[in-house]
Design a protein around this motif. Sequence first.
Motif, PDB file in Angstrom:
ATOM      1  N   ALA A  37       0.836  -1.201   0.000  1.00  8.08           N
ATOM      2  CA  ALA A  37       0.000   0.000   0.000  1.00  8.08           C
ATOM      3  C   ALA A  37       0.868   1.247   0.000  1.00  8.08           C
ATOM      4  CB  ALA A  37      -0.919  -0.024   1.222  1.00  8.08           C
ATOM      5  N   ASP A  38       0.208   2.396   0.101  1.00 12.21           N
ATOM      6  CA  ASP A  38       0.884   3.677   0.220  1.00 12.21           C
ATOM      7  C   ASP A  38       1.511   3.748   1.615  1.00 12.21           C
ATOM      8  OD1 ASP A  38       1.497   6.361   0.804  1.00 12.21           O
ATOM      9  OD2 ASP A  38      -0.114   7.127  -0.453  1.00 12.21           O
ATOM     10  N   THR A  39       2.841   3.661   1.674  1.00 12.56           N
ATOM     11  CA  THR A  39       3.525   3.600   2.966  1.00 12.56           C
ATOM     12  C   THR A  39       3.193   4.797   3.841  1.00 12.56           C
ATOM     13  OG1 THR A  39       5.341   2.346   1.982  1.00 12.56           O
ATOM     14  CG2 THR A  39       5.771   3.422   4.096  1.00 12.56           C
ATOM     15  N   GLY A  40       3.246   5.988   3.258  1.00 13.57           N
ATOM     16  CA  GLY A  40       2.967   7.195   4.030  1.00 13.57           C
ATOM     17  C   GLY A  40       1.561   7.210   4.606  1.00 13.57           C
ATOM     18  N   LEU A  71      -1.468   6.700   9.919  1.00 12.30           N
ATOM     19  CA  LEU A  71      -2.569   6.213  10.745  1.00 12.30           C
ATOM     20  C   LEU A  71      -2.133   5.992  12.192  1.00 12.30           C
ATOM     21  CD1 LEU A  71      -4.139   3.687   8.227  1.00 12.30           C
ATOM     22  CD2 LEU A  71      -5.155   5.839   9.003  1.00 12.30           C
ATOM     23  N   LEU A  72      -0.872   5.596  12.390  1.00  9.55           N
ATOM     24  CA  LEU A  72      -0.324   5.443  13.746  1.00  9.55           C
ATOM     25  C   LEU A  72       1.187   5.319  13.640  1.00  9.55           C
ATOM     26  CD1 LEU A  72      -1.146   5.078  16.808  1.00  9.55           C
ATOM     27  CD2 LEU A  72      -0.675   2.645  16.426  1.00  9.55           C
ATOM     28  N   SER A  73       1.876   6.406  13.880  1.00  6.25           N
ATOM     29  CA  SER A  73       3.328   6.395  13.811  1.00  6.25           C
ATOM     30  C   SER A  73       3.921   6.012  15.167  1.00  6.25           C
ATOM     31  CB  SER A  73       3.838   7.783  13.407  1.00  6.25           C
ATOM     32  OG  SER A  73       3.579   8.722  14.455  1.00  6.25           O
ATOM     33  N   LEU A  74       5.226   5.801  15.176  1.00  5.98           N
ATOM     34  CA  LEU A  74       5.916   5.520  16.433  1.00  5.98           C
ATOM     35  C   LEU A  74       5.793   6.702  17.391  1.00  5.98           C
ATOM     36  CD1 LEU A  74       7.443   3.081  17.502  1.00  5.98           C
ATOM     37  CD2 LEU A  74       9.574   4.132  16.706  1.00  5.98           C
ATOM     38  N   ASP A  75       5.831   7.914  16.862  1.00  5.15           N
ATOM     39  CA  ASP A  75       5.637   9.103  17.708  1.00  5.15           C
ATOM     40  C   ASP A  75       4.234   9.131  18.300  1.00  5.15           C
ATOM     41  OD1 ASP A  75       8.202  10.018  17.347  1.00  5.15           O
ATOM     42  OD2 ASP A  75       7.689  11.402  15.719  1.00  5.15           O
ATOM     43  N   ASP A  76       3.240   8.729  17.503  1.00  5.18           N
ATOM     44  CA  ASP A  76       1.865   8.654  18.023  1.00  5.18           C
ATOM     45  C   ASP A  76       1.790   7.678  19.193  1.00  5.18           C
ATOM     46  OD1 ASP A  76       0.889  10.414  16.061  1.00  5.18           O
ATOM     47  OD2 ASP A  76       0.461   8.765  14.673  1.00  5.18           O
ATOM     48  N   ALA A  77       2.407   6.495  19.013  1.00  2.83           N
ATOM     49  CA  ALA A  77       2.387   5.495  20.074  1.00  2.83           C
ATOM     50  C   ALA A  77       3.092   6.012  21.324  1.00  2.83           C
ATOM     51  CB  ALA A  77       3.049   4.201  19.581  1.00  2.83           C
ATOM     52  N   GLY A  89       4.315  -0.268   4.845  1.00  2.00           N
ATOM     53  CA  GLY A  89       3.775  -0.254   3.493  1.00  2.00           C
ATOM     54  C   GLY A  89       3.095  -1.549   3.114  1.00  2.00           C
ATOM     55  N   LEU A  90       3.432  -2.657   3.796  1.00  2.00           N
ATOM     56  CA  LEU A  90       2.780  -3.926   3.511  1.00  2.00           C
ATOM     57  C   LEU A  90       1.520  -4.069   4.361  1.00  2.00           C
ATOM     58  CD1 LEU A  90       5.642  -6.578   3.184  1.00  2.00           C
ATOM     59  CD2 LEU A  90       4.364  -5.424   1.367  1.00  2.00           C
ATOM     60  N   CYS A  91       0.477  -4.645   3.753  1.00  2.00           N
ATOM     61  CA  CYS A  91      -0.779  -4.891   4.457  1.00  2.00           C
ATOM     62  C   CYS A  91      -1.203  -6.327   4.177  1.00  2.00           C
ATOM     63  CB  CYS A  91      -1.859  -3.911   3.999  1.00  2.00           C
ATOM     64  SG  CYS A  91      -3.369  -4.010   4.976  1.00  2.00           S
ATOM     65  N   LEU A  92      -1.492  -7.068   5.242  1.00  2.00           N
ATOM     66  CA  LEU A  92      -1.801  -8.493   5.148  1.00  2.00           C
ATOM     67  C   LEU A  92      -3.223  -8.740   5.630  1.00  2.00           C
ATOM     68  CD1 LEU A  92      -0.832 -11.499   4.832  1.00  2.00           C
ATOM     69  CD2 LEU A  92      -0.048 -11.343   7.216  1.00  2.00           C
ATOM     70  N   TYR A  93      -3.980  -9.520   4.843  1.00  2.00           N
ATOM     71  CA  TYR A  93      -5.335  -9.909   5.237  1.00  2.00           C
ATOM     72  C   TYR A  93      -5.332 -11.379   5.623  1.00  2.00           C
ATOM     73  CZ  TYR A  93     -10.186 -11.479   4.674  1.00  2.00           C
ATOM     74  OH  TYR A  93     -11.421 -12.055   4.866  1.00  2.00           O
ATOM     75  N   LEU A  94      -5.925 -11.689   6.786  1.00  2.00           N
ATOM     76  CA  LEU A  94      -6.047 -13.066   7.264  1.00  2.00           C
ATOM     77  C   LEU A  94      -7.507 -13.364   7.555  1.00  2.00           C
ATOM     78  CD1 LEU A  94      -3.106 -13.193   9.863  1.00  2.00           C
ATOM     79  CD2 LEU A  94      -3.048 -13.894   7.459  1.00  2.00           C
ATOM     80  N   PRO A  95      -8.098 -14.364   6.891  1.00  2.00           N
ATOM     81  CA  PRO A  95      -9.472 -14.737   7.216  1.00  2.00           C
ATOM     82  C   PRO A  95      -9.562 -15.337   8.616  1.00  2.00           C
ATOM     83  CG  PRO A  95      -8.786 -15.641   5.082  1.00  2.00           C
ATOM     84  CD  PRO A  95      -7.560 -15.132   5.759  1.00  2.00           C
TER      85      PRO A  95
END
Length: 384
Positions: A28-31, A36-42, A177-183
């Motif tokens: 996906a779009d890495t940025g 959505l939740l950066s290390l600074d946000d955490a 940037g990677l997004c994984l879907y698991l049923p």
Amino acid sequence: MTALDLLSGDARLFVEKIWASRTHLHRADTGALVDLLSLDDADALLTSSAIRTPAIRVARDGAVLGQASYTRQATIAGQQLTGLVDPAKALELFRGGATIVFQGLHRYHPPLADLIAELELELGHPCQANAYLTPPGSQGFAVHSDTHDVFVFQTAGSKDWEVHTDDGVEAITMVPGLCLYLPTGTPHAARARETVSLHVTIGINQLTWRGLLRRAVEQVLPPEDHLPAGYLDDPAALRAGLAERLATLAERVGAVDPAQTAAEEVRRFLTGRSPRLRGGLRDALVEVGDDTPLRRRPGRPCVLVPAGEDRIEVLLGDRAVAMPARLRPAMEAIRARTTFRPADLPLGEQARRVLCRRLVREGLLEVVDDVIDTEDTEDTEESR
């Protein structure tokens, strides 16, 4: 780009070919994902927000640690506050190999709240967001499976995943940037590599045909009444009564209107979402006039349904608003546009201002400061 496009790469392909059937890995779009939740946000949530349990939990070596090991008490206005996360204790556990889990982020972290609201409307299923902050080389949980579908995406560091499928065990290194879907039910485990790892898990609490059928049948179940006394000694009485009631139930179920039941299911979903009123305080300070720029809040549905001869209901996600049917053309105009001004609506000046003010209060509309294009932007999806 929609929320489902961002997470899957192609919303239509996902719905038609992937949903609930197989794993799927997408770049996906890495940025967009990191935002959505950066290390600074955490860091800010953990150390500077006075976050409390159960919004945080801590796990190490597959076991969830007791709250006393990372919380403290405090006093506000003379009242005791419990479950307050102690940043020093939590960070010490983190340095010792524990994973910090942020739970229910869709309730208090705006970027993920917006994503979840939009994703729920695209899927028609309730969703939630958790995040996992894992120290280098550590594993929070052993191989396990979830009772719901998930999207997983990395926003900092990297993590080695093992995903168990019918074809064997697949090794996947997740990076930003990677997004994984698991049923549902896919066994998996993950371990951070040589740097701190932060990933977000979007849980899809899927609605099922079984649940819908149960709700449909419950409408026609007979009232509660006693089983016959003495049936243990006379099972024939129980058999006869059961046979009679099953026959009656079958007849009633056959008369259930699928269209009405489906409409009720849509209404149930579109009036049971979380309230979305961010910016409502600012909007309350604005006097909406004929030229005030307005737009529909992202993630807010606007579905119009008849409610009698001269009334309609507007399903807004967390509630239904009733209004005169004569306002339907104006509401259709609002549905068809992303941004507009009250003056654009097919109503008299006073009526359109009153309507827009009400819809701002109800959270469907928000005031915008930038110059807007009032050309129609068609939105033909009834579920929106």
